[in-house]
Design an enzyme around this catalytic site. Structure first.
Site, PDB file in Angstrom:
ATOM      1  CG  ASP A   1      29.941  34.688  31.801  1.00 33.98           C
ATOM      2  OD1 ASP A   1      29.383  35.066  32.846  1.00 33.98           O
ATOM      3  OD2 ASP A   1      30.796  35.366  31.193  1.00 33.98           O
TER       4      ASP A   1
ATOM      5  CD  GLU B   1      49.654  33.757  48.020  1.00 32.58           C
ATOM      6  OE1 GLU B   1      50.514  32.958  48.418  1.00 32.58           O
ATOM      7  OE2 GLU B   1      49.894  34.652  47.190  1.00 32.58           O
TER       8      GLU B   1
ATOM      9  CE1 TYR C   1      48.763  37.860  49.531  1.00 31.68           C
ATOM     10  CE2 TYR C   1      49.865  39.635  50.690  1.00 31.68           C
ATOM     11  CZ  TYR C   1      49.486  39.031  49.514  1.00 31.68           C
ATOM     12  OH  TYR C   1      49.822  39.603  48.322  1.00 31.68           O
TER      13      TYR C   1
ATOM     14  CB  THR D   1      29.727  39.398  38.115  1.00 29.07           C
ATOM     15  OG1 THR D   1      28.371  39.585  37.695  1.00 29.07           O
ATOM     16  CG2 THR D   1      30.638  39.435  36.906  1.00 29.07           C
TER      17      THR D   1
ATOM     18  CE  LYS E   1      28.469  42.380  35.074  1.00 25.53           C
ATOM     19  NZ  LYS E   1      28.950  41.696  33.855  1.00 25.53           N
TER      20      LYS E   1
ATOM     21  NE  ARG F   1      32.562  47.261  40.557  1.00 22.93           N
ATOM     22  CZ  ARG F   1      31.870  47.199  39.421  1.00 22.93           C
ATOM     23  NH1 ARG F   1      32.352  46.590  38.362  1.00 22.93           N
ATOM     24  NH2 ARG F   1      30.676  47.753  39.330  1.00 22.93           N
TER      25      ARG F   1
HETATM   26  C1  LIG Z   1      30.164  41.563  33.321  1.00 24.54           C
HETATM   27  C2  LIG Z   1      30.469  40.291  32.653  1.00 24.54           C
HETATM   28  C3  LIG Z   1      31.697  39.644  32.862  1.00 24.54           C
HETATM   29  C4  LIG Z   1      32.899  40.269  33.537  1.00 24.54           C
HETATM   30  O1  LIG Z   1      32.801  40.742  34.759  1.00 24.54           O
HETATM   31  P1  LIG Z   1      33.939  41.718  35.381  1.00 24.54           P
HETATM   32  O2  LIG Z   1      33.636  41.585  36.832  1.00 24.54           O
HETATM   33  O3  LIG Z   1      33.708  43.053  34.797  1.00 24.54           O
HETATM   34  O4  LIG Z   1      35.261  41.158  35.033  1.00 24.54           O
HETATM   35  C5  LIG Z   1      31.872  38.410  32.295  1.00 24.54           C
HETATM   36  N1  LIG Z   1      30.919  37.842  31.555  1.00 24.54           N
HETATM   37  C6  LIG Z   1      29.737  38.447  31.320  1.00 24.54           C
HETATM   38  C7  LIG Z   1      28.713  37.753  30.479  1.00 24.54           C
HETATM   39  C8  LIG Z   1      29.481  39.696  31.844  1.00 24.54           C
HETATM   40  O5  LIG Z   1      28.327  40.298  31.586  1.00 24.54           O
END
Ligand SMILES: *Cc1c(COP(=O)(O)O)cnc(C)c1O
Length: 422
Positions: free
Chosen positions: A197, A53, A51, A223, A226, A232
Site C-alpha cells: 500500500d 459500470e 454511468y 491513493t 497525497k 481524491r
Molecule cells: C491514506 C491511506 C489510505 C486510505 O486512503 P483513503 O483515500 O482515505 O481511503 C490507505 N492506506 C494508507 C497507507 C494511507 O496512508
C-alpha cells in the site's frame, strides 16, 4: 466560481471559506496536497453525469464512448508511470483499493500480516473498527524499539511463525525507506503474496526517488491525492496474473458505477507526474522534509528514528511536556495545520498521543523552500514552548500570514484584491 456565487451563494460562501483557510494557513498534514487547476477542472466536469459500470468496451450502459477513452487513457498512463503490467483506476479511494485487493487475494478469516496501527499502519490494515480487522485475521509487525525502524529479521520471524496468506507493506506514519525487495523475499520464503500500500509515497515512487514496490509485489494499492497531488481517489497496480481477480473485486465486487470525472482527473494527475518538473517537485519535497526535521532537532525536538527519508516525520513531544493533541490544537490557533499522531510504543491513548506528524508535500507545492522550513521550525517550537500564551500566538500568527501571503496556493485564485470573507 462566479456562476456558483450567483446561483447558490450559501454553498459558494463555504467554498470561499475553505479557500481562505488554504491560503492563510501553513499546511503540514503529510497526507494532504493541493491539486492543480487542471485536476480540479476535470473533477468539476460533465463526466460526473455518466454511468459507466463495467470496464472499457464491456459496459453495462450505452453512450460510454468518451468514458472508454478516458478510462483507457488513465490506465495507460498509470501503467506507464509506474511500469506496471495492469492498472485499475476505478477505486473511489485508498480504502476501496485495499478492500478490493484483500477480496482478490484472500478469503474472510485468512491471515494477513500488516504494520501495527499504533506504529504507523493504516486503518484498513486490520483495525478492529474497520472491515479489514473484522473480516481477516491480522497479525501485526512493529518497528524496532531502539531504531524505531522496520526490523526485517523480526518480520521474517513473525512470517515464518504464522505463515500468512498475504504480507502487507506500507504505512501512513513511517518516515524511512521501505525495503520492498526484502519484503518480497520474506513473502516468498513463506509462500505468501506481497501486497504493498504505497498511498503516502506514490508521488515519490513515481518520480523514482523511493524504490518502487511494483517489481516486487503481486498487488500495489495507492491513493492519488497525497504525494501524487491528484484527485481524491485510489488505484491498483498488479502483475498480469492478478489482473482479472483485481478487476472483478473492484467491480462488481465492491463498487457500482465508477466516478468518471475523478478518473479523468487521475489521468490529468498521472500526466502531470510524467513531466520532468514533477521529479524536481518531489526532490524539493524530500529536501524540505530533511531541512524541517534538522531544524526541529536543532531546536531541541526529537524526531522519531532520528530523521526522514521521505516526505514526512514524526515529532516526539514527550520531553516538551505537551501532548500531541495539545500541540495540534495550539498550532491550529496560529494557522499551522498538523495532526496528532502516536509515536512508536506511545504511552498515551490514540486520542491524545505523544507526537505530531508533519509532512512537506503541500507546502512544497506552494513553493516553500529551505528558508521557510527553518522559519516554520522556529515558529512551531515557539508555540510549543508557550502553549496558552495568546500574545505569543498573535505574534506567530502574524509571521505565518507574512509567509503565506507570499505564496499563492495552486488551484485557487489569490485574494489580494478581494475582501477577506471572514
Ligand atoms: C491514506 C491511506 C489510505 C486510505 O486512503 P483513503 O483515500 O482515505 O481511503 C490507505 N492506506 C494508507 C497507507 C494511507 O496512508
Amino acid at each position: 466560481m462566479s456562476i456558483l456565487e450567483d446561483y447558490d451563494p450559501e454553498v459558494y460562501k463555504t467554498i470561499r471559506h475553505e479557500e481562505q483557510r488554504l491560503h492563510d494557513n501553513i499546511e503540514l498534514i503529510a497526507s494532504e496536497n493541493y491539486a492543480s487547476k487542471a485536476v480540479l477542472k476535470a473533477l468539476g466536469s460533465v463526466l460526473n453525469n455518466k454511468y459507466a459500470e463495467g470496464y472499457p468496451h464491456k459496459r453495462y450502459y450505452g453512450g460510454c464512448e468518451a468514458m472508454d477513452e478516458i478510462e483507457e487513457l488513465a490506465t495507460k498512463r498509470a501503467r506507464e508511470l509506474f511500469k506496471a503490467d495492469h492498472a485499475n483506476v476505478q477505486p473511489h479511494s485508498g480504502a476501496q483499493a485495499n478492500m478490493s485487493a484483500f477480496f482478490a487475494l484472500c478469503k474472510p478469516g485468512d491471515k494477513i500480516m500488516g504494520m501495527s496501527l499504533a506504529q504507523g499502519g493504516h486503518l484498513t490494515h486490520g483495525s478492529p473498527v474497520n472491515f479489514s480487522g473484522q473480516l481477516y485475521n491480522f497479525i501485526p509487525y512493529s518497528v524496532n524499539r531502539d531504531s524505531e525502524q522496520l526490523d526485517y529479521d523480526e518480520i521474517e520471524r513473525i512470517a515464518k511463525a504464522n505463515k500468512p496468506k498475504v504480507i502487507l507493506a506500507g504505512a501512513t506514519a513511517y518516515s524511512r525507506i521501505i525495503d520492498f525487495q526484502r519484503f518480497a523475499k520474506i513473502a516468498e520464503s513463506v509462500g505468501a503474496m506481497l501486497m504493498v500500500d504505497m498511498a503516502h509515497i506514490a508521488g515519490i515512487v513515481a518520480a523514482g526517488l523511493h524504490p518502487s514496490p511494483v517489481p516486487h509485489a503481486a498487488v500495489v494499492t495507492s491513493t492519488t491525492h497525497k504525494t501524487l497531488r491528484g484527485p481524491r481517489s485510489g488505484f491498483i497496480l498488479c502483475k498480469s496474473n492478478y489482473a482479472s481477480a483485481i478487476d472483478k473485486a473492484v467491480f462488481p465486487g465492491i463498487q457500482g458505477g465508477p466516478l468518471m470525472h475523478a478518473i479523468a482527473a487521475r489521468a490529468v494527475a498521472y500526466g502531470e507526474a510524467m513531466k520532468p518538473d514533477f521529479i524536481d517537485y518531489q526532490s524539493k519535497v524530500l529536501k524540505n522534509a530533511v531541512t524541517l526535521a534538522d531544524s526541529l532537532q536543532k531546536e531541541g525536538l526529537r524526531i522519531v528514528s532520528g530523521g526522514t527519508d521521505n516526505h514526512m516525520m514524526l515529532v516526539d513531544l514527550t520531553k516538551s511536556g505537551v501532548t500531541g493533541d495539545a500541540a495540534e490544537k495550539a498550532l491550529d490557533k496560529v494557522g499551522i495545520t498538523t495532526n496528532k499522531n502516536a509515536i512508536p510504543f506511545d504511552p498515551q491513548p490514540p486520542t491524545i498521543t505523544s507526537g505530531i506528524r508533519l509532512g512537506t508535500p503541500a507546502v512544497t507545492s506552494r513553493g516553500f523552500g529551505s528558508q521557510e522550513m527553518k522559519q516554520i521550525a522556529t515558529l512551531i517550537v515557539r508555540v510549543l514552548t508557550n502553549v496558552g500564551d495568546s500574545k505569543i500566538y498573535d505574534e506567530v500568527k502574524q509571521q505565518v500570514c507574512d509567509i503565506t501571503g507570499r505564496f499563492p496556493v495552486p488551484g485557487i485564485t489569490r485574494y489580494n484584491n478581494q475582501q477577506p470573507l471572514l
